[in-house]
Design a protein around this motif. Structure first.
Motif, PDB file in Angstrom:
ATOM      1  N   GLY A 145      10.740  -6.571   5.064  1.00 51.21           N
ATOM      2  CA  GLY A 145       9.675  -6.451   6.048  1.00 51.21           C
ATOM      3  C   GLY A 145       9.694  -5.142   6.814  1.00 51.21           C
ATOM      4  N   ARG A 146      10.434  -4.128   6.304  1.00 42.66           N
ATOM      5  CA  ARG A 146      10.522  -2.853   7.002  1.00 42.66           C
ATOM      6  C   ARG A 146       9.398  -1.892   6.610  1.00 42.66           C
ATOM      7  N   TYR A 147       8.884  -2.030   5.395  1.00 44.83           N
ATOM      8  CA  TYR A 147       7.814  -1.121   4.980  1.00 44.83           C
ATOM      9  C   TYR A 147       6.516  -1.535   5.679  1.00 44.83           C
ATOM     10  N   PRO A 148       5.896  -0.641   6.438  1.00 44.56           N
ATOM     11  CA  PRO A 148       4.768  -1.036   7.305  1.00 44.56           C
ATOM     12  C   PRO A 148       3.523  -1.537   6.585  1.00 44.56           C
ATOM     13  N   LEU A 149       3.339  -1.167   5.314  1.00 44.93           N
ATOM     14  CA  LEU A 149       2.090  -1.496   4.625  1.00 44.93           C
ATOM     15  C   LEU A 149       2.313  -2.476   3.470  1.00 44.93           C
ATOM     16  N   ALA A 150       3.304  -3.342   3.615  1.00 46.04           N
ATOM     17  CA  ALA A 150       3.549  -4.377   2.603  1.00 46.04           C
ATOM     18  C   ALA A 150       2.634  -5.569   2.841  1.00 46.04           C
ATOM     19  N   ARG A 151       2.524  -6.414   1.831  1.00 51.37           N
ATOM     20  CA  ARG A 151       1.692  -7.616   1.920  1.00 51.37           C
ATOM     21  C   ARG A 151       2.527  -8.865   1.678  1.00 51.37           C
ATOM     22  N   SER A 152       1.997  -9.989   2.115  1.00 53.95           N
ATOM     23  CA  SER A 152       2.614 -11.284   1.848  1.00 53.95           C
ATOM     24  C   SER A 152       1.613 -12.196   1.161  1.00 53.95           C
ATOM     25  N   LEU A 184       0.850  -1.183   0.000  1.00 51.57           N
ATOM     26  CA  LEU A 184       0.000   0.000   0.000  1.00 51.57           C
ATOM     27  C   LEU A 184       0.888   1.236   0.000  1.00 51.57           C
ATOM     28  N   ALA A 185       0.887   1.944  -1.108  1.00 47.68           N
ATOM     29  CA  ALA A 185       1.610   3.215  -1.174  1.00 47.68           C
ATOM     30  C   ALA A 185       0.705   4.307  -0.629  1.00 47.68           C
ATOM     31  N   VAL A 186       1.306   5.271   0.020  1.00 47.17           N
ATOM     32  CA  VAL A 186       0.604   6.486   0.447  1.00 47.17           C
ATOM     33  C   VAL A 186       1.050   7.572  -0.509  1.00 47.17           C
ATOM     34  N   MET A 187       0.117   8.114  -1.269  1.00 45.05           N
ATOM     35  CA  MET A 187       0.467   8.980  -2.393  1.00 45.05           C
ATOM     36  C   MET A 187      -0.148  10.364  -2.286  1.00 45.05           C
ATOM     37  N   VAL A 188       0.574  11.344  -2.808  1.00 42.37           N
ATOM     38  CA  VAL A 188       0.094  12.721  -2.877  1.00 42.37           C
ATOM     39  C   VAL A 188       0.437  13.286  -4.246  1.00 42.37           C
ATOM     40  N   HIS A 189      -0.108  14.458  -4.534  1.00 43.92           N
ATOM     41  CA  HIS A 189       0.240  15.207  -5.744  1.00 43.92           C
ATOM     42  C   HIS A 189       1.732  15.559  -5.690  1.00 43.92           C
ATOM     43  N   PRO A 190       2.430  15.570  -6.834  1.00 44.08           N
ATOM     44  CA  PRO A 190       3.862  15.888  -6.824  1.00 44.08           C
ATOM     45  C   PRO A 190       4.201  17.221  -6.166  1.00 44.08           C
ATOM     46  N   GLY A 207      -9.774  -6.129  -2.838  1.00 44.40           N
ATOM     47  CA  GLY A 207      -8.726  -6.740  -2.025  1.00 44.40           C
ATOM     48  C   GLY A 207      -7.842  -5.700  -1.361  1.00 44.40           C
ATOM     49  N   THR A 208      -7.465  -4.652  -2.128  1.00 45.30           N
ATOM     50  CA  THR A 208      -6.630  -3.605  -1.561  1.00 45.30           C
ATOM     51  C   THR A 208      -7.389  -2.813  -0.512  1.00 45.30           C
ATOM     52  N   GLY A 209      -8.654  -2.533  -0.788  1.00 40.98           N
ATOM     53  CA  GLY A 209      -9.465  -1.783   0.172  1.00 40.98           C
ATOM     54  C   GLY A 209      -9.637  -2.519   1.483  1.00 40.98           C
ATOM     55  N   ARG A 210      -9.877  -3.809   1.422  1.00 43.24           N
ATOM     56  CA  ARG A 210     -10.036  -4.589   2.654  1.00 43.24           C
ATOM     57  C   ARG A 210      -8.718  -4.720   3.405  1.00 43.24           C
ATOM     58  N   HIS A 211      -7.614  -4.846   2.646  1.00 41.88           N
ATOM     59  CA  HIS A 211      -6.300  -4.902   3.302  1.00 41.88           C
ATOM     60  C   HIS A 211      -6.028  -3.589   4.039  1.00 41.88           C
ATOM     61  N   PHE A 212      -6.365  -2.472   3.415  1.00 43.87           N
ATOM     62  CA  PHE A 212      -6.170  -1.174   4.061  1.00 43.87           C
ATOM     63  C   PHE A 212      -7.013  -1.066   5.327  1.00 43.87           C
ATOM     64  N   ARG A 213      -8.269  -1.461   5.232  1.00 45.22           N
ATOM     65  CA  ARG A 213      -9.130  -1.367   6.415  1.00 45.22           C
ATOM     66  C   ARG A 213      -8.647  -2.275   7.535  1.00 45.22           C
TER      67      ARG A 213
END
Length: 326
Positions: free
Chosen positions: A264-271, A124-130, A180-186
């Protein structure tokens, strides 16, 4: 009723007395392994099956890759032996299995998700406008911005930006909540809560087509965010927007890249998880156990990396998963 809602209703229903007297369906057929899972794993699973059967010619591997939800249902109805899914099993899926077997399914990680490939368990990337100057965010910041419980964050000043940014509203962008991504985020950020800040929340539905559906939804999100200076988004990373580092447990911001995901350092990664039936005191189906162990070998990990954008498990994680198999 939607399939996920039906599975949840079944899982949460009380067990009738007559059902408690029935023996659970049996997993495992001699000389055969039935593998179910996500279609995104099709090429990887085919490579694994080919390599495994070359070394074990007396064992047949059959694949039924119709979706993670279907795979978990197949596990608790014993129509598959291994459910290979691009996420952790949900609470209703675990409860449904327990409803039948009176013990929890056993899951082990077999791969790391991709960095940013839609459909292949992207982090899960956290994204903003450039043009947005925010330097980093915490998981708690995301919970406060996207959620509608507890602390609520509604303006960029609440996330530390000053000047003319302080009073700018935060516009939220995310894949549809039931994807799937939405449920993982929640599950990861909101503790499975459905209480989102809906008035400021724009969902990007996944088109009802198997091929490239998640990629289309991700592209639509990236396009919208690139035109929204006040936007904040979660989902698969994109080139037209900027990914924001996430502050880890040690207080250090972690950028999204292959190294941080694999380690495993990025907090919002998946396996990618492989679930099977393993009750205490009873041996696991011999062929199933052999295939689970094979998936953790360096050979299988290399095959997966060559056939997809999934990342191999670090050696230590593979050894730990193997030890959990007994």
């Amino acid at each position: 009723m939607m399939r996920r809602e039906l599975l949840a209703a079944i899982a949460l229903a009380p067990v009738p007395l007559w059902a408690q007297t029935l023996p659970p369906p049996v997993h495992g057929l001699p000389g055969r392994i039935r593998l179910a899972g996500t279609p995104a794993m099709a090429q990887v699973a085919a490579e694994w099956a080919r390599a495994f059967t070359m070394r074990n010619p007396g064992i047949e591997v059959t694949l039924a890759l119709h979706g993670s939800d279907v795979a978990m249902a197949g596990l608790y109805t014993a129509t598959c032996d291994i459910a290979l899914i691009g996420r952790e099993a949900t609470k209703p899926e675990v409860q449904a299995f327990e409803w039948v077997y009176r013990f929890r399914p056993t899951g082990i990680p077999v791969l790391k998700g991709s960095v940013a490939t839609p459909g292949q368990s992207p982090a899960l990337a956290v994204m903003v406008h450039p043009g947005n100057p925010v330097a980093s965010l915490r998981v708690d910041d995301l919970r406060a911005a996207f959620g509608d419980e507890g602390t609520r964050t509604r303006r960029w000043g609440d996330l530390g930006l000053g000047g003319d940014w302080a009073e700018r509203p935060i516009n939220l962008h995310a894949p549809e909540a039931e994807s799937g991504t939405g449920r993982h985020f929640r599950a990861t950020v909101l503790g499975n809560s459905n209480r989102l800040a809906w008035p400021r929340f724009r969902e990007y539905p996944v088109p009802p087509r198997p091929e490239a559906a998640e990629a289309e939804a991700a592209a639509a999100l990236h396009h919208a965010l690139a035109r929204d200076p006040e936007g904040l988004a979660i989902g698969a990373a994109g080139a037209s927007v900027r990914s924001v580092p996430i502050v880890g447990n040690d207080g250090v911001p972690v950028s999204l890249d292959a190294a941080s995901v694999q380690a495993g350092r990025y907090p919002l990664a998946r396996s990618v998880m492989a679930y099977h039936a393993a009750s205490a005191g009873r041996p696991v189906h011999r062929e199933t156990l052999a295939f689970l162990r094979f998936m953790l070998t360096p050979e299988a990990q290399l095959l997966a990396s060559a056939a997809s954008d999934y990342l191999a498990l670090p050696a230590g994680a593979a050894q730990e998963a193997g030890a959990a198999l007994g």
